[in-house]
Scaffold this motif. Structure first.
Motif, PDB file in Angstrom:
ATOM      1  N   GLU A 129     100.845 -54.936 -51.427  1.00  0.00           N
ATOM      2  CA  GLU A 129     100.253 -53.743 -51.622  1.00  0.00           C
ATOM      3  C   GLU A 129      99.083 -54.099 -51.517  1.00  0.00           C
ATOM      4  O   GLU A 129      97.888 -54.449 -51.311  1.00  0.00           O
ATOM      5  CB  GLU A 129     100.578 -53.407 -52.978  1.00  0.00           C
ATOM      6  N   GLN A 130      98.548 -52.257 -50.906  1.00  0.00           N
ATOM      7  CA  GLN A 130      97.083 -52.185 -51.240  1.00  0.00           C
ATOM      8  C   GLN A 130      96.274 -51.093 -51.481  1.00  0.00           C
ATOM      9  O   GLN A 130      97.275 -49.923 -51.304  1.00  0.00           O
ATOM     10  CB  GLN A 130      96.359 -52.221 -49.065  1.00  0.00           C
ATOM     11  N   TRP A 131      95.446 -50.731 -51.946  1.00  0.00           N
ATOM     12  CA  TRP A 131      93.911 -49.595 -51.952  1.00  0.00           C
ATOM     13  C   TRP A 131      93.290 -49.943 -51.380  1.00  0.00           C
ATOM     14  O   TRP A 131      92.623 -50.785 -50.707  1.00  0.00           O
ATOM     15  CB  TRP A 131      94.239 -49.873 -53.692  1.00  0.00           C
ATOM     16  N   CYS A 132      92.652 -49.156 -51.523  1.00  0.00           N
ATOM     17  CA  CYS A 132      90.808 -48.534 -50.370  1.00  0.00           C
ATOM     18  C   CYS A 132      90.502 -47.744 -52.093  1.00  0.00           C
ATOM     19  O   CYS A 132      90.610 -47.329 -52.696  1.00  0.00           O
ATOM     20  CB  CYS A 132      91.190 -47.212 -49.673  1.00  0.00           C
ATOM     21  N   ILE A 133      89.287 -49.247 -51.781  1.00  0.00           N
ATOM     22  CA  ILE A 133      87.713 -48.608 -52.766  1.00  0.00           C
ATOM     23  C   ILE A 133      86.888 -48.615 -52.124  1.00  0.00           C
ATOM     24  O   ILE A 133      87.062 -48.904 -51.056  1.00  0.00           O
ATOM     25  CB  ILE A 133      87.891 -49.992 -54.430  1.00  0.00           C
ATOM     26  N   ALA A 134      85.336 -48.723 -53.375  1.00  0.00           N
ATOM     27  CA  ALA A 134      84.415 -48.580 -52.340  1.00  0.00           C
ATOM     28  C   ALA A 134      83.834 -49.610 -52.563  1.00  0.00           C
ATOM     29  O   ALA A 134      84.049 -50.823 -53.656  1.00  0.00           O
ATOM     30  CB  ALA A 134      83.031 -47.884 -53.463  1.00  0.00           C
ATOM     31  N   ASP A 135      83.197 -49.906 -51.410  1.00  0.00           N
ATOM     32  CA  ASP A 135      82.910 -51.645 -50.728  1.00  0.00           C
ATOM     33  C   ASP A 135      81.767 -51.427 -51.780  1.00  0.00           C
ATOM     34  O   ASP A 135      80.215 -50.597 -52.175  1.00  0.00           O
ATOM     35  CB  ASP A 135      81.899 -51.942 -49.275  1.00  0.00           C
ATOM     36  N   GLU A 136      80.815 -52.310 -52.671  1.00  0.00           N
ATOM     37  CA  GLU A 136      79.946 -52.762 -53.789  1.00  0.00           C
ATOM     38  C   GLU A 136      78.743 -52.997 -52.883  1.00  0.00           C
ATOM     39  O   GLU A 136      77.541 -52.054 -53.850  1.00  0.00           O
ATOM     40  CB  GLU A 136      80.058 -54.067 -54.499  1.00  0.00           C
ATOM     41  N   GLN A 137      78.682 -53.342 -52.067  1.00  0.00           N
ATOM     42  CA  GLN A 137      77.445 -53.497 -50.865  1.00  0.00           C
ATOM     43  C   GLN A 137      77.018 -52.091 -50.380  1.00  0.00           C
ATOM     44  O   GLN A 137      75.585 -51.972 -50.157  1.00  0.00           O
ATOM     45  CB  GLN A 137      77.207 -54.297 -50.048  1.00  0.00           C
ATOM     46  N   THR A 138      77.932 -50.834 -50.289  1.00  0.00           N
ATOM     47  CA  THR A 138      77.440 -49.693 -50.012  1.00  0.00           C
ATOM     48  C   THR A 138      76.500 -48.938 -51.166  1.00  0.00           C
ATOM     49  O   THR A 138      76.780 -48.804 -52.222  1.00  0.00           O
ATOM     50  CB  THR A 138      78.166 -48.808 -49.510  1.00  0.00           C
ATOM     51  N   PRO A 139      74.826 -48.664 -50.566  1.00  0.00           N
ATOM     52  CA  PRO A 139      74.625 -47.524 -51.434  1.00  0.00           C
ATOM     53  C   PRO A 139      75.027 -46.167 -51.913  1.00  0.00           C
ATOM     54  O   PRO A 139      75.662 -46.107 -51.470  1.00  0.00           O
ATOM     55  CB  PRO A 139      72.969 -47.503 -50.210  1.00  0.00           C
ATOM     56  N   ASP A 140      74.833 -45.756 -53.268  1.00  0.00           N
ATOM     57  CA  ASP A 140      75.302 -44.536 -53.448  1.00  0.00           C
ATOM     58  C   ASP A 140      75.127 -43.434 -52.544  1.00  0.00           C
ATOM     59  O   ASP A 140      75.734 -42.754 -52.169  1.00  0.00           O
ATOM     60  CB  ASP A 140      74.552 -44.286 -55.128  1.00  0.00           C
ATOM     61  N   ASP A 141      73.891 -43.063 -52.260  1.00  0.00           N
ATOM     62  CA  ASP A 141      73.732 -41.998 -51.235  1.00  0.00           C
ATOM     63  C   ASP A 141      74.334 -42.248 -50.161  1.00  0.00           C
ATOM     64  O   ASP A 141      75.346 -41.105 -49.985  1.00  0.00           O
ATOM     65  CB  ASP A 141      72.207 -42.220 -50.598  1.00  0.00           C
ATOM     66  N   GLU A 142      75.177 -43.122 -49.541  1.00  0.00           N
ATOM     67  CA  GLU A 142      76.502 -43.261 -48.214  1.00  0.00           C
ATOM     68  C   GLU A 142      78.059 -43.215 -49.446  1.00  0.00           C
ATOM     69  O   GLU A 142      78.898 -42.568 -48.573  1.00  0.00           O
ATOM     70  CB  GLU A 142      76.000 -44.986 -47.844  1.00  0.00           C
ATOM     71  N   LEU A 143      77.721 -43.600 -50.355  1.00  0.00           N
ATOM     72  CA  LEU A 143      79.160 -43.535 -50.826  1.00  0.00           C
ATOM     73  C   LEU A 143      79.014 -41.735 -51.590  1.00  0.00           C
ATOM     74  O   LEU A 143      80.465 -40.865 -51.383  1.00  0.00           O
ATOM     75  CB  LEU A 143      79.046 -43.712 -52.338  1.00  0.00           C
ATOM     76  N   GLN A 144      78.133 -40.902 -52.085  1.00  0.00           N
ATOM     77  CA  GLN A 144      78.243 -39.573 -51.966  1.00  0.00           C
ATOM     78  C   GLN A 144      78.885 -38.586 -50.655  1.00  0.00           C
ATOM     79  O   GLN A 144      79.281 -37.904 -51.095  1.00  0.00           O
ATOM     80  CB  GLN A 144      76.366 -39.615 -52.480  1.00  0.00           C
ATOM     81  N   ALA A 145      78.041 -39.286 -50.265  1.00  0.00           N
ATOM     82  CA  ALA A 145      78.925 -38.446 -48.600  1.00  0.00           C
ATOM     83  C   ALA A 145      79.990 -39.171 -47.923  1.00  0.00           C
ATOM     84  O   ALA A 145      80.489 -37.904 -47.511  1.00  0.00           O
ATOM     85  CB  ALA A 145      77.755 -39.083 -47.326  1.00  0.00           C
ATOM     86  N   ALA A 146      80.421 -40.276 -48.379  1.00  0.00           N
ATOM     87  CA  ALA A 146      81.580 -40.220 -48.038  1.00  0.00           C
ATOM     88  C   ALA A 146      82.851 -39.653 -49.191  1.00  0.00           C
ATOM     89  O   ALA A 146      83.503 -39.161 -48.889  1.00  0.00           O
ATOM     90  CB  ALA A 146      82.193 -41.840 -48.358  1.00  0.00           C
ATOM     91  N   LEU A 147      81.858 -39.614 -50.474  1.00  0.00           N
ATOM     92  CA  LEU A 147      82.830 -38.404 -51.322  1.00  0.00           C
ATOM     93  C   LEU A 147      83.290 -37.305 -50.886  1.00  0.00           C
ATOM     94  O   LEU A 147      83.939 -36.499 -51.577  1.00  0.00           O
ATOM     95  CB  LEU A 147      82.446 -39.340 -52.931  1.00  0.00           C
ATOM     96  N   ASN A 148      81.842 -37.522 -50.952  1.00  0.00           N
ATOM     97  CA  ASN A 148      81.871 -35.338 -50.611  1.00  0.00           C
ATOM     98  C   ASN A 148      83.051 -35.311 -49.188  1.00  0.00           C
ATOM     99  O   ASN A 148      83.566 -34.145 -49.105  1.00  0.00           O
ATOM    100  CB  ASN A 148      81.034 -35.275 -50.195  1.00  0.00           C
ATOM    101  N   TRP A 149      82.904 -35.815 -48.372  1.00  0.00           N
ATOM    102  CA  TRP A 149      83.286 -35.851 -47.066  1.00  0.00           C
ATOM    103  C   TRP A 149      85.505 -35.666 -47.566  1.00  0.00           C
ATOM    104  O   TRP A 149      86.199 -34.961 -47.564  1.00  0.00           O
ATOM    105  CB  TRP A 149      83.922 -36.773 -45.652  1.00  0.00           C
ATOM    106  N   ALA A 150      85.857 -36.822 -48.609  1.00  0.00           N
ATOM    107  CA  ALA A 150      87.046 -37.422 -48.903  1.00  0.00           C
ATOM    108  C   ALA A 150      87.646 -36.047 -49.922  1.00  0.00           C
ATOM    109  O   ALA A 150      88.781 -35.671 -49.192  1.00  0.00           O
ATOM    110  CB  ALA A 150      87.153 -38.416 -49.590  1.00  0.00           C
TER     111      ALA A 150
END
Length: 119
Positions: A28-49
């Motif tokens: 079984e597999q889930w997709c999660i945020a990589d702990e090493q990714t900066p918050d600004d990059e996570l926010q941009a990807a979150l906005n797109w998702a």
């Protein structure tokens, strides 16, 4: 001699066809945020998702929803990334998000927040 070969090859063919199905079902597999990714990059990807990506982000967007807490970009991104991945992985979607996400085999669900899993 040909009957002997058929008796050997037929079981081997059956095994070869069924083994890949067993191995896929075990993981079984889930997709999660990589702990090493900066918050600004996570926010941009979150906005797109949650926007163009079509992820169901409703369970984390308001305080009274089960996945709102913890209220961090990383936790919200993980939930959104997984929603997208589970809904689109069989239609060509991936768990990449410009390198901001990763696959895990550990269920990230917590408390009343259930992360979707679609085999």
């Amino acid at each position: 001699m040909s009957t002997f070969l058929i008796r050997i090859l037929l079981p081997l063919l059956i095994i070869a066809i069924t083994i890949p199905q067993w191995s896929e079902a075990e993981s079984e597999q889930w997709c999660i945020a990589d702990e090493q990714t900066p918050d600004d990059e996570l926010q941009a990807a979150l906005n797109w998702a949650c926007g163009k990506g079509g992820a169901d982000c409703s369970k984390m967007q308001q305080e009274n929803q089960p996945c709102f807490l913890p209220n961090t970009i990383r936790d919200h991104a993980s939930f959104a990334f997984n929603s997208y991945y589970q809904n689109y992985k069989h239609k060509g979607g991936s768990c990449y998000f410009k390198g901001a996400a990763m696959i895990t085999e550990l269920d990230p669900s917590h408390d009343s927040c259930h992360y979707e899993y679609n085999p």
